[in-house]
Design a protein around this motif. Structure first.
Motif, mmCIF file in Angstrom:
data_model
loop_
_atom_site.group_PDB
_atom_site.id
_atom_site.type_symbol
_atom_site.label_atom_id
_atom_site.label_comp_id
_atom_site.label_asym_id
_atom_site.label_seq_id
_atom_site.Cartn_x
_atom_site.Cartn_y
_atom_site.Cartn_z
ATOM 1 N N ALA A 204 -30.709 74.677 55.515
ATOM 2 C CA ALA A 204 -30.795 73.686 56.591
ATOM 3 C C ALA A 204 -31.381 74.400 57.804
ATOM 4 N N GLU B 254 -25.281 69.197 64.946
ATOM 5 C CA GLU B 254 -26.408 69.291 64.024
ATOM 6 C C GLU B 254 -25.950 69.842 62.672
ATOM 7 N N GLU C 21 -24.091 67.107 60.773
ATOM 8 C CA GLU C 21 -25.049 66.160 60.195
ATOM 9 C C GLU C 21 -25.709 66.742 58.949
ATOM 10 N N ALA C 22 -26.065 68.024 58.984
ATOM 11 C CA ALA C 22 -26.684 68.673 57.827
ATOM 12 C C ALA C 22 -25.717 68.728 56.649
ATOM 13 N N ALA D 270 -23.168 66.661 56.060
ATOM 14 C CA ALA D 270 -22.996 65.303 55.543
ATOM 15 C C ALA D 270 -24.211 64.880 54.719
ATOM 16 N N ALA D 271 -25.395 65.225 55.170
ATOM 17 C CA ALA D 271 -26.609 64.887 54.427
ATOM 18 C C ALA D 271 -26.646 65.624 53.084
ATOM 19 N N PHE D 272 -26.225 66.890 53.074
ATOM 20 C CA PHE D 272 -26.209 67.658 51.824
ATOM 21 C C PHE D 272 -25.279 67.007 50.803
ATOM 22 N N ALA E 48 -24.184 64.026 50.639
ATOM 23 C CA ALA E 48 -24.621 62.678 50.267
ATOM 24 C C ALA E 48 -25.602 62.710 49.099
ATOM 25 N N ARG E 49 -26.291 63.834 48.891
ATOM 26 C CA ARG E 49 -27.266 63.963 47.808
ATOM 27 C C ARG E 49 -26.656 64.502 46.514
#
Length: 140
Positions: free
Chosen positions: A22, A30, A33-34, A36-38, A40-41
């Motif tokens: 990231a 930040e 957010e990174a 949570a995005a990780f 989520a995938r």
């Protein structure tokens, strides 16, 4: 504490590990957010509790790096079927310290103990005087 010239990549014997870098965050938000995005995938998705713990864990690690170590120079996340991993690299070779928490809220002291409680394992790899890598693992 482990001293090595270069911290190893995520490694789990005989398992597939998904790892993603990231961008180095300038703020803890930040990093959250990174994280949570990780997650989520990921498939299958980690438990809601694991996601909450990962977000809190990365927030504390990044906050500590910004506050005490001069910032974050690298951030990455990893996962296998049993665990989630977060790696934070900073420019300070100083090992994180447990301090008596300041209940007035002025001097902190809660972050590193929280990292240790949330994680199933934490390793600190020093890079001589060039900084350190903290790798924290928690149950998926």
């Amino acid at each position: 504490m482990t001293d090595q010239a270069i911290a190893p990549e995520f490694s789990v014997e005989a398992e597939e590990v998904r790892s993603e870098p990231a961008p180095p965050p300038l703020r803890a938000a930040e990093a959250r957010e990174a994280a949570a995005a990780f997650v989520a995938r990921l498939s299958p998705a980690p438990s809601a509790r694991a996601v909450q713990n990962l977000v809190l864990l990365v927030s504390e690690l990044v906050t500590n790096a910004i506050r005490y170590a001069g910032g974050v120079t690298a951030l990455s996340f990893g996962a296998d079927h049993r665990a989630l991993h977060v790696r934070v690299v900073d420019p300070s070779p100083t090992h994180p310290q447990c301090r008596v928490p300041d209940l007035t809220g002025q001097a902190g002291g809660f972050g590193w103990p929280m990292v240790l409680r949330l994680s199933s394992s934490v390793t600190v790899h020093r890079h001589g005087d060039q900084g350190k890598t903290i790798l924290a693992t928690l149950a998926r």
